[in-house]
Write an enzyme that holds these catalytic residues in place. Sequence first.
Site, PDB file in Angstrom:
ATOM      1  N   GLU A   1      12.494 -11.541  13.746  1.00 37.37           N
ATOM      2  CA  GLU A   1      11.446 -10.636  14.226  1.00 37.37           C
ATOM      3  C   GLU A   1      11.926  -9.738  15.362  1.00 37.37           C
ATOM      4  O   GLU A   1      11.369  -8.677  15.571  1.00 37.37           O
ATOM      5  CB  GLU A   1      10.223 -11.442  14.675  1.00 37.37           C
ATOM      6  CG  GLU A   1       9.641 -12.254  13.542  1.00 37.37           C
ATOM      7  CD  GLU A   1       8.284 -12.862  13.859  1.00 37.37           C
ATOM      8  OE1 GLU A   1       8.231 -13.695  14.771  1.00 37.37           O
ATOM      9  OE2 GLU A   1       7.304 -12.499  13.195  1.00 37.37           O
TER      10      GLU A   1
ATOM     11  N   HIS B   1       4.615 -11.078  18.236  1.00 37.34           N
ATOM     12  CA  HIS B   1       5.171 -12.295  17.617  1.00 37.34           C
ATOM     13  C   HIS B   1       6.429 -12.721  18.372  1.00 37.34           C
ATOM     14  O   HIS B   1       6.640 -13.893  18.645  1.00 37.34           O
ATOM     15  CB  HIS B   1       5.527 -12.049  16.138  1.00 37.34           C
ATOM     16  CG  HIS B   1       4.365 -11.650  15.280  1.00 37.34           C
ATOM     17  ND1 HIS B   1       4.481 -11.363  13.945  1.00 37.34           N
ATOM     18  CD2 HIS B   1       3.051 -11.480  15.582  1.00 37.34           C
ATOM     19  CE1 HIS B   1       3.300 -11.042  13.455  1.00 37.34           C
ATOM     20  NE2 HIS B   1       2.417 -11.090  14.433  1.00 37.34           N
TER      21      HIS B   1
ATOM     22  N   TYR C   1       0.831  -1.210   0.000  1.00 34.30           N
ATOM     23  CA  TYR C   1       0.000   0.000   0.000  1.00 34.30           C
ATOM     24  C   TYR C   1       0.869   1.264   0.000  1.00 34.30           C
ATOM     25  O   TYR C   1       0.571   2.234  -0.700  1.00 34.30           O
ATOM     26  CB  TYR C   1      -0.904  -0.072   1.232  1.00 34.30           C
ATOM     27  CG  TYR C   1      -1.808   1.108   1.500  1.00 34.30           C
ATOM     28  CD1 TYR C   1      -2.758   1.520   0.567  1.00 34.30           C
ATOM     29  CD2 TYR C   1      -1.734   1.786   2.722  1.00 34.30           C
ATOM     30  CE1 TYR C   1      -3.604   2.593   0.850  1.00 34.30           C
ATOM     31  CE2 TYR C   1      -2.581   2.847   3.011  1.00 34.30           C
ATOM     32  CZ  TYR C   1      -3.516   3.246   2.068  1.00 34.30           C
ATOM     33  OH  TYR C   1      -4.342   4.292   2.351  1.00 34.30           O
TER      34      TYR C   1
HETATM   35 FE    FE Z   1       6.076 -11.372  12.510  1.00 38.93          FE
END
Ligand code: FE
Length: 344
Positions: free
Chosen positions: A191, A228, A127
């Site tokens: 992450e 996460h 986007y």
């Molecule tokens: Fe992630």
Amino acid sequence: MPITKTTERININNRRIINGADADVIQLYPMKHTFAWTAYAVGNANHWLPTEITMQNDIEQWKSRDVLTDDERKALKTVLGFFTTADSIAANNVVLAFYKHITSPECRMYLLRQGYEEAIHTHSYQYIVESLGLDEGELFNMYREVDAIYNKDAFVLSFNEGIFDPHFKTGTLEADQKFLENIIVFSIIMEGIFFYSAFAVMFGFQRQNKMVGSAEQIQYIMRDESQHLNFGINMINAIKEEQPEVWTSDFQDHIIALIRKGTELECTFAREVFPKGIFGMNEDNFRQYIEYIADRRLVRIGLPEQYRSTNPFPWMSEAIDLNKEKNFFETRVTEYSVGGTLEW
Ligand code: FE
């Protein structure tokens, strides 16, 4: 897997993150790994979509010749170049490497949510790229063209080859350590470390009141990613508790070495991508920050600090620890946190 017809009930004590003894992966209850259910509830309460955030200002600033410097333009493109493929790598790992080996249905519930969030993140980069009229071919191919990005991704991807093997099975010391190594590389290094200098740069833009729509999306992404990471840490610690034999001192040394290697790759990324520094962040502060977060990750999985660096970007913690009362997202049009979801 076929089911057996029986009146015998599940024994909660046999439930494990991996290698569950009567590996019923279908019955959510009775639940053992309640952290996964909490993470699922938090994920739902934090739900967002990129298209809710207006990009009008960013588009004007990007078109204007006098708002952004050439270095800032290049920085934005390069961090997006890292981001555009990073969440696809994470999503593939969740769906194709983690999921089928996890024998805790509640952990699987969260992984389904996490997989969707990775898709939302990739949607968000798409986007931004589309709104600003950037060259999609250039941005989405950067992970194969730009050394600093390629080296991080190639490092991470080298760890799931064994897990992607259709014959890979947990249940031996070697295989369980291989699986745990994969969780650590993806949760802690990918992450928990590899996103963070790019996050810091995006908040640099935000702090200058530049590209605030893009930065706001990255802020939502960072909030999801910190969940996460949290979930990954909880799984790692639960596996250590359930199967203490995997956490040998040789294995711990191996993990420390991997996290140190990841820290170096991230420092190299920051140095190569921002050779002149950006928004007052230079090679030294980036290193100090990356070492600081690496230490925090190590401590959370019970390993010793390696660097003892202090946090040179204290404003990053504020950006991460989003407080629900603080009406940070003034442009927010939808509120998903409703009633009961907050009580869990
Ligand atoms: Fe992630």
